[in-house]
Scaffold this motif. Structure first.
Motif, PDB file in Angstrom:
ATOM      1  N   ARG A 249     -29.630  38.869 -39.152  1.00 17.67           N
ATOM      2  CA  ARG A 249     -30.221  40.158 -38.666  1.00 17.67           C
ATOM      3  C   ARG A 249     -28.918  41.047 -38.187  1.00 17.67           C
ATOM      4  NH1 ARG A 249     -30.174  41.390 -33.634  1.00 17.67           N
ATOM      5  NH2 ARG A 249     -31.090  43.553 -32.560  1.00 17.67           N
ATOM      6  N   VAL A 250     -28.627  42.140 -38.973  1.00 18.46           N
ATOM      7  CA  VAL A 250     -27.683  42.802 -38.826  1.00 18.46           C
ATOM      8  C   VAL A 250     -27.870  44.227 -38.089  1.00 18.46           C
ATOM      9  CG1 VAL A 250     -25.321  43.853 -39.906  1.00 18.46           C
ATOM     10  CG2 VAL A 250     -26.405  41.861 -40.761  1.00 18.46           C
ATOM     11  N   PRO A 251     -27.336  44.496 -36.882  1.00 20.95           N
ATOM     12  CA  PRO A 251     -27.486  45.898 -36.472  1.00 20.95           C
ATOM     13  C   PRO A 251     -26.627  46.848 -37.073  1.00 20.95           C
ATOM     14  CG  PRO A 251     -27.306  44.364 -34.556  1.00 20.95           C
ATOM     15  CD  PRO A 251     -26.942  43.551 -35.844  1.00 20.95           C
ATOM     16  N   PHE A 252     -27.055  48.033 -37.348  1.00 29.62           N
ATOM     17  CA  PHE A 252     -26.064  49.061 -37.832  1.00 29.62           C
ATOM     18  C   PHE A 252     -25.955  50.215 -36.848  1.00 29.62           C
ATOM     19  CE2 PHE A 252     -26.314  46.727 -41.499  1.00 29.62           C
ATOM     20  CZ  PHE A 252     -24.963  46.943 -42.221  1.00 29.62           C
ATOM     21  N   ALA A 253     -25.005  51.156 -36.805  1.00 31.33           N
ATOM     22  CA  ALA A 253     -25.148  52.266 -35.939  1.00 31.33           C
ATOM     23  C   ALA A 253     -24.440  53.219 -36.953  1.00 31.33           C
ATOM     24  CB  ALA A 253     -24.359  51.955 -34.782  1.00 31.33           C
TER      25      ALA A 253
ATOM     26  N   GLY B 284     -30.653  57.826 -48.861  1.00 31.40           N
ATOM     27  CA  GLY B 284     -30.872  57.617 -47.412  1.00 31.40           C
ATOM     28  C   GLY B 284     -30.252  56.516 -46.900  1.00 31.40           C
ATOM     29  N   PRO B 285     -30.547  56.149 -45.477  1.00 27.58           N
ATOM     30  CA  PRO B 285     -29.811  55.080 -44.583  1.00 27.58           C
ATOM     31  C   PRO B 285     -30.132  53.673 -45.564  1.00 27.58           C
ATOM     32  CG  PRO B 285     -31.613  56.275 -43.406  1.00 27.58           C
ATOM     33  CD  PRO B 285     -31.339  57.302 -44.546  1.00 27.58           C
ATOM     34  N   GLU B 286     -31.431  53.835 -45.785  1.00 25.21           N
ATOM     35  CA  GLU B 286     -31.977  52.191 -46.301  1.00 25.21           C
ATOM     36  C   GLU B 286     -30.745  51.801 -47.504  1.00 25.21           C
ATOM     37  OE1 GLU B 286     -33.795  54.726 -45.924  1.00 25.21           O
ATOM     38  OE2 GLU B 286     -35.460  53.957 -44.352  1.00 25.21           O
ATOM     39  N   ALA B 287     -30.509  52.719 -48.501  1.00 25.41           N
ATOM     40  CA  ALA B 287     -29.753  52.337 -49.601  1.00 25.41           C
ATOM     41  C   ALA B 287     -28.183  52.262 -49.181  1.00 25.41           C
ATOM     42  CB  ALA B 287     -29.968  53.685 -50.691  1.00 25.41           C
TER      43      ALA B 287
ATOM     44  N   ILE C  68     -27.102  51.144 -46.226  1.00 24.79           N
ATOM     45  CA  ILE C  68     -26.784  49.956 -45.311  1.00 24.79           C
ATOM     46  C   ILE C  68     -26.956  48.825 -46.416  1.00 24.79           C
ATOM     47  CG2 ILE C  68     -28.138  48.463 -43.848  1.00 24.79           C
ATOM     48  CD1 ILE C  68     -28.945  51.146 -42.341  1.00 24.79           C
ATOM     49  N   ILE C  69     -27.896  48.890 -47.387  1.00 25.04           N
ATOM     50  CA  ILE C  69     -27.833  47.627 -48.378  1.00 25.04           C
ATOM     51  C   ILE C  69     -26.592  47.743 -49.120  1.00 25.04           C
ATOM     52  CG2 ILE C  69     -28.997  46.934 -50.527  1.00 25.04           C
ATOM     53  CD1 ILE C  69     -31.645  47.898 -49.140  1.00 25.04           C
ATOM     54  N   THR C  70     -26.247  48.756 -49.491  1.00 27.31           N
ATOM     55  CA  THR C  70     -24.824  48.967 -50.300  1.00 27.31           C
ATOM     56  C   THR C  70     -23.838  48.100 -49.373  1.00 27.31           C
ATOM     57  OG1 THR C  70     -25.634  50.886 -51.528  1.00 27.31           O
ATOM     58  CG2 THR C  70     -23.146  50.474 -51.213  1.00 27.31           C
ATOM     59  N   THR C  71     -23.623  48.400 -48.068  1.00 28.04           N
ATOM     60  CA  THR C  71     -22.568  48.074 -47.052  1.00 28.04           C
ATOM     61  C   THR C  71     -22.607  46.711 -47.151  1.00 28.04           C
ATOM     62  OG1 THR C  71     -22.658  50.053 -45.902  1.00 28.04           O
ATOM     63  CG2 THR C  71     -21.868  47.999 -44.718  1.00 28.04           C
ATOM     64  N   LEU C  72     -23.926  45.852 -46.977  1.00 28.41           N
ATOM     65  CA  LEU C  72     -23.933  44.482 -47.136  1.00 28.41           C
ATOM     66  C   LEU C  72     -23.510  43.928 -48.432  1.00 28.41           C
ATOM     67  CD1 LEU C  72     -27.144  43.952 -45.137  1.00 28.41           C
ATOM     68  CD2 LEU C  72     -24.932  43.482 -44.391  1.00 28.41           C
TER      69      LEU C  72
ATOM     70  N   ALA D 206     -33.984  43.862 -45.958  1.00 26.67           N
ATOM     71  CA  ALA D 206     -35.122  44.833 -45.454  1.00 26.67           C
ATOM     72  C   ALA D 206     -34.443  45.657 -44.600  1.00 26.67           C
ATOM     73  CB  ALA D 206     -36.501  44.129 -44.836  1.00 26.67           C
ATOM     74  N   VAL D 207     -34.860  47.107 -44.341  1.00 28.91           N
ATOM     75  CA  VAL D 207     -33.757  48.029 -43.333  1.00 28.91           C
ATOM     76  C   VAL D 207     -35.000  48.739 -42.507  1.00 28.91           C
ATOM     77  CG1 VAL D 207     -32.345  49.777 -43.031  1.00 28.91           C
ATOM     78  CG2 VAL D 207     -32.034  48.031 -44.756  1.00 28.91           C
ATOM     79  N   SER D 208     -34.714  48.633 -41.311  1.00 32.25           N
ATOM     80  CA  SER D 208     -35.652  49.326 -40.294  1.00 32.25           C
ATOM     81  C   SER D 208     -34.711  50.435 -39.648  1.00 32.25           C
ATOM     82  CB  SER D 208     -36.355  48.402 -39.250  1.00 32.25           C
ATOM     83  OG  SER D 208     -37.055  49.135 -38.480  1.00 32.25           O
ATOM     84  N   VAL D 209     -35.109  51.623 -39.804  1.00 35.57           N
ATOM     85  CA  VAL D 209     -34.380  52.814 -39.231  1.00 35.57           C
ATOM     86  C   VAL D 209     -35.153  53.080 -37.865  1.00 35.57           C
ATOM     87  CG1 VAL D 209     -33.124  54.957 -39.561  1.00 35.57           C
ATOM     88  CG2 VAL D 209     -33.378  53.383 -41.335  1.00 35.57           C
ATOM     89  N   ALA D 210     -34.287  53.285 -36.645  1.00 42.21           N
ATOM     90  CA  ALA D 210     -34.645  53.831 -35.616  1.00 42.21           C
ATOM     91  C   ALA D 210     -35.155  55.162 -35.568  1.00 42.21           C
ATOM     92  CB  ALA D 210     -33.482  53.869 -34.312  1.00 42.21           C
ATOM     93  N   PRO D 211     -36.144  55.796 -34.717  1.00 45.43           N
ATOM     94  CA  PRO D 211     -36.789  56.935 -34.865  1.00 45.43           C
ATOM     95  C   PRO D 211     -35.681  58.039 -34.777  1.00 45.43           C
ATOM     96  CG  PRO D 211     -38.299  55.440 -33.531  1.00 45.43           C
ATOM     97  CD  PRO D 211     -36.976  54.746 -33.923  1.00 45.43           C
ATOM     98  N   ASP D 212     -34.635  57.790 -34.191  1.00 52.12           N
ATOM     99  CA  ASP D 212     -33.646  58.851 -33.553  1.00 52.12           C
ATOM    100  C   ASP D 212     -32.696  58.796 -34.800  1.00 52.12           C
ATOM    101  OD1 ASP D 212     -32.344  56.729 -33.498  1.00 52.12           O
ATOM    102  OD2 ASP D 212     -31.545  57.106 -31.261  1.00 52.12           O
ATOM    103  N   GLY D 213     -32.703  57.953 -35.849  1.00 48.53           N
ATOM    104  CA  GLY D 213     -31.872  58.058 -37.202  1.00 48.53           C
ATOM    105  C   GLY D 213     -30.450  57.507 -36.622  1.00 48.53           C
TER     106      GLY D 213
END
Length: 234
Positions: free
Chosen positions: A110-114, A37-40, A42-46, A76-83
């Motif tokens: 704080r790092v925004p992701f798209a 999933g996106p959380e993992a 994004i953590i991997t990217t950092l 900690a990662v927070s994903v927007a409802p639209d994914g």
């Protein structure tokens, strides 16, 4: 002859196995991240950014901020409802240089992701709050060195004194003014950055030359995506 053919087959299998192992070593974290999933991902990217030589462009600076050490923890990662977007919050331990100026920080990032073409990309970098703070510090240094009080006023938060603080009072009378910064030590908080600046101010007064070295406390307050200086600590 039969034995040679068998050895050839075994050799081919061994080479294929080694190639597969190398591919998993290189792509494995990405594949596992995508599967989890996106959380993992994004953590991997950092975590993949944790190496020397990460180059972070700083608005207004002629050179980038380059890491000597960069480490994330408590991500900690927070994903927007639209994914399609997300935010990563982490503690950041960073050491690097902006030209000849040492930059060191510990604190909250704080790092925004798209989501772009199926991959999560940091927006605009892996350390945007640190970059914003360094951009403000460099803009202040440049304004003091070049004698631009109007620029100092622009960098000061609401209720400021037009940027005419102690630093400008010291620098304004000097001819052939030169301000160099040896180091900025930052502590990034949720809505502010506490900074210790190690500086050298050189120039000429009518009566004597000036060559002052010292430390100065500075306080940056977050305003949206930028930082402004607290009027009392400019």
């Amino acid at each position: 002859m039969r034995r040679l053919e068998d050895w050839g087959k075994l050799g081919g299998i061994g080479i294929a196995a080694l190639a597969l192992a190398a591919a998993l070593l290189f792509f494995g974290p990405r594949l596992l991240g995508a599967a989890a999933g996106p959380e993992a991902e994004i953590i991997t990217t950092l975590k993949e950014a944790e190496h020397d030589g990460v180059s972070l462009p700083v608005p207004g600076a002629p050179v980038p901020l380059v890491s000597r050490k960069i480490q994330y923890a408590r991500i900690a990662v927070s994903v927007a409802p639209d994914g399609q977007s997300a935010e990563a919050y982490a503690t950041l331990d960073f050491e690097g240089v902006l030209g000849t100026t040492v930059v060191s920080t510990a604190g909250v990032e704080r790092v925004p992701f798209a989501l772009e073409a199926g991959e999560w990309k940091p927006q605009p970098s892996v350390a945007p709050r640190l970059v914003a703070a360094v951009a403000a510090l460099e803009a202040r240094r440049r304004a003091l060195a070049q004698g631009l009080p109007q620029e100092l006023a622009r960098l000061t938060g609401p209720g400021g004194d037009g940027g005419v603080g102690q630093a400008w009072a010291e620098a304004a009378p000097l001819r052939r003014r030169r301000l160099t910064v040896a180091a900025w030590y930052l502590r990034l908080e949720r809505d502010e950055a506490v900074v210790t600046e190690h500086y050298r101010l050189e120039g000429d007064l009518p009566s004597r030359p000036v060559d002052t070295r010292g430390e100065r406390p500075l306080l940056l307050v977050r305003e949206g995506d930028q930082f402004l200086f607290s009027p009392g600590l400019m």
